[in-house]
Design an enzyme around this catalytic site. Structure first.
Site, PDB file in Angstrom:
ATOM      1  N   VAL A  91       1.882   5.441   2.013  1.00 49.22           N
ATOM      2  CA  VAL A  91       0.856   5.874   2.925  1.00 49.22           C
ATOM      3  C   VAL A  91       1.586   4.401   4.400  1.00 49.22           C
ATOM      4  O   VAL A  91       1.084   3.709   4.190  1.00 49.22           O
ATOM      5  CB  VAL A  91      -0.717   5.795   3.436  1.00 49.22           C
ATOM      6  CG1 VAL A  91      -1.180   6.315   4.466  1.00 49.22           C
ATOM      7  CG2 VAL A  91      -1.646   6.388   2.125  1.00 49.22           C
ATOM      8  N   HIS A  92       2.743   5.172   5.302  1.00 50.73           N
ATOM      9  CA  HIS A  92       2.979   4.821   5.832  1.00 50.73           C
ATOM     10  C   HIS A  92       2.824   5.498   7.553  1.00 50.73           C
ATOM     11  O   HIS A  92       3.548   6.378   7.563  1.00 50.73           O
ATOM     12  CB  HIS A  92       4.403   5.076   5.671  1.00 50.73           C
ATOM     13  CG  HIS A  92       5.741   3.760   6.705  1.00 50.73           C
ATOM     14  ND1 HIS A  92       5.791   4.293   7.609  1.00 50.73           N
ATOM     15  CD2 HIS A  92       5.973   2.640   6.041  1.00 50.73           C
ATOM     16  CE1 HIS A  92       6.515   2.957   8.343  1.00 50.73           C
ATOM     17  NE2 HIS A  92       6.981   2.636   7.254  1.00 50.73           N
ATOM     18  N   CYS A  93       2.388   4.382   7.976  1.00 53.78           N
ATOM     19  CA  CYS A  93       2.631   5.208   9.117  1.00 53.78           C
ATOM     20  C   CYS A  93       3.230   4.593  10.364  1.00 53.78           C
ATOM     21  O   CYS A  93       3.329   3.284  10.599  1.00 53.78           O
ATOM     22  CB  CYS A  93       0.460   3.468   9.378  1.00 53.78           C
ATOM     23  SG  CYS A  93      -0.712   4.387   8.700  1.00 53.78           S
ATOM     24  N   GLY A  94       3.592   5.696  11.487  1.00 51.38           N
ATOM     25  CA  GLY A  94       4.053   5.359  12.455  1.00 51.38           C
ATOM     26  C   GLY A  94       6.243   5.022  11.859  1.00 51.38           C
ATOM     27  O   GLY A  94       6.372   5.113  10.668  1.00 51.38           O
ATOM     28  N   ILE A 139       3.263   8.554   6.919  1.00 58.22           N
ATOM     29  CA  ILE A 139       3.853   9.739   5.921  1.00 58.22           C
ATOM     30  C   ILE A 139       3.112   8.470   4.890  1.00 58.22           C
ATOM     31  O   ILE A 139       2.389   7.670   4.399  1.00 58.22           O
ATOM     32  CB  ILE A 139       5.622   9.456   5.945  1.00 58.22           C
ATOM     33  CG1 ILE A 139       6.231   9.315   7.102  1.00 58.22           C
ATOM     34  CG2 ILE A 139       6.429   9.358   4.705  1.00 58.22           C
ATOM     35  CD1 ILE A 139       7.113   8.216   7.659  1.00 58.22           C
TER      36      ILE A 139
END
Length: 171
Positions: A91-94, A139
Site C-alpha cells: 500500500v503505497h501512499c502518493g 496504490i
C-alpha cells in the site's frame, strides 16, 4: 453449531465469501478507483511492481485492505507492506513521496503486527503531499502477482474503504 444456528446464520445474510481459490483485496481508502494504466508513476502503471490499481483519495485515512501481517514499514512512512494468504501487498501512499522523508505521514502500525481488514495503517496529510508537489494517489499492488493465476480490478469509479477492489485468483 447446531442445525438451527446454521439455518439462522444463513438467513441473516452473512457477507458473501469469495470462491475458495479467490482472495478479495478491499479498497484501503475512500475515493475514486483508477486502473493500473492511469497511475501517474511508470513503475506502477507499467506493472514493474506487480499488478496494481490506485485510489484518488477523498481523505487521508488509509486502512488495511486485507487481514494479514505488516511485513514492511519504511522509515519514510509512505508505504506499508502486508503479507496475507500468500500475497505480498504494498500500500503505497502518493507518488514519489519517498522524497518527503516521512513528512505528512503518521503511521498506526509496526512491522510484525497483525491487522484486520479496515484497521488503520496510516494517515496521509493530503495537503502536505500536494504542497510538496506530489500526486496523492494511493496504490495497492500485489507485488508477487506472478505467483497467482490472475489479479483483476473489480471496482470502478467511487469506492468506500472496505469495498471490493482487486480479485486475486490462486493457481
Amino acid at each position: 453449531m447446531g442445525f438451527f444456528d446454521k439455518l439462522k446464520k444463513g438467513l441473516l445474510g452473512d457477507e458473501p465469501k469469495a470462491a475458495s481459490n479467490e482472495i478479495m483485496v478491499c479498497a484501503c481508502a475512500k475515493g475514486r478507483a483508477i486502473p493500473m494504466a492511469d497511475i501517474p508513476d511508470p513503475a506502477f502503471s507499467q506493472g514493474f511492481v506487480g499488478f496494481c490499481c490506485g485510489i484518488e483519495p477523498e481523505d487521508g485515512q488509509v486502512l488495511s485492505p486485507v487481514d494479514g501481517v505488516v511485513s514492511q514499514l519504511p522509515d519514510t512512512l509512505h508505504a506499508v507492506g502486508i503479507e496475507a494468504q500468500g500475497m505480498d501487498l504494498l500500500v503505497h501512499c502518493g507518488v514519489d513521496t519517498v522524497d518527503m522523508k516521512g513528512e505528512g505521514f503518521i503511521v498506526a502500525v509496526r512491522e510484525g503486527q497483525e491487522v484486520k481488514k479496515g484497521d488503520p495503517l496510516l494517515t496521509m496529510d493530503l495537503e502536505t503531499v500536494r504542497k510538496a508537489g506530489h500526486p496523492t494517489t494511493i496504490i495497492t499492488a500485489v507485488t508477487n502477482s506472478d505467483d497467482f493465476a490472475g489479479v483483476e480490478l473489480v471496482a470502478e469509479g467511487s469506492v468506500q474503504a472496505g469495498d471490493s477492489l482487486l480479485k486475486v485468483t490462486k493457481k
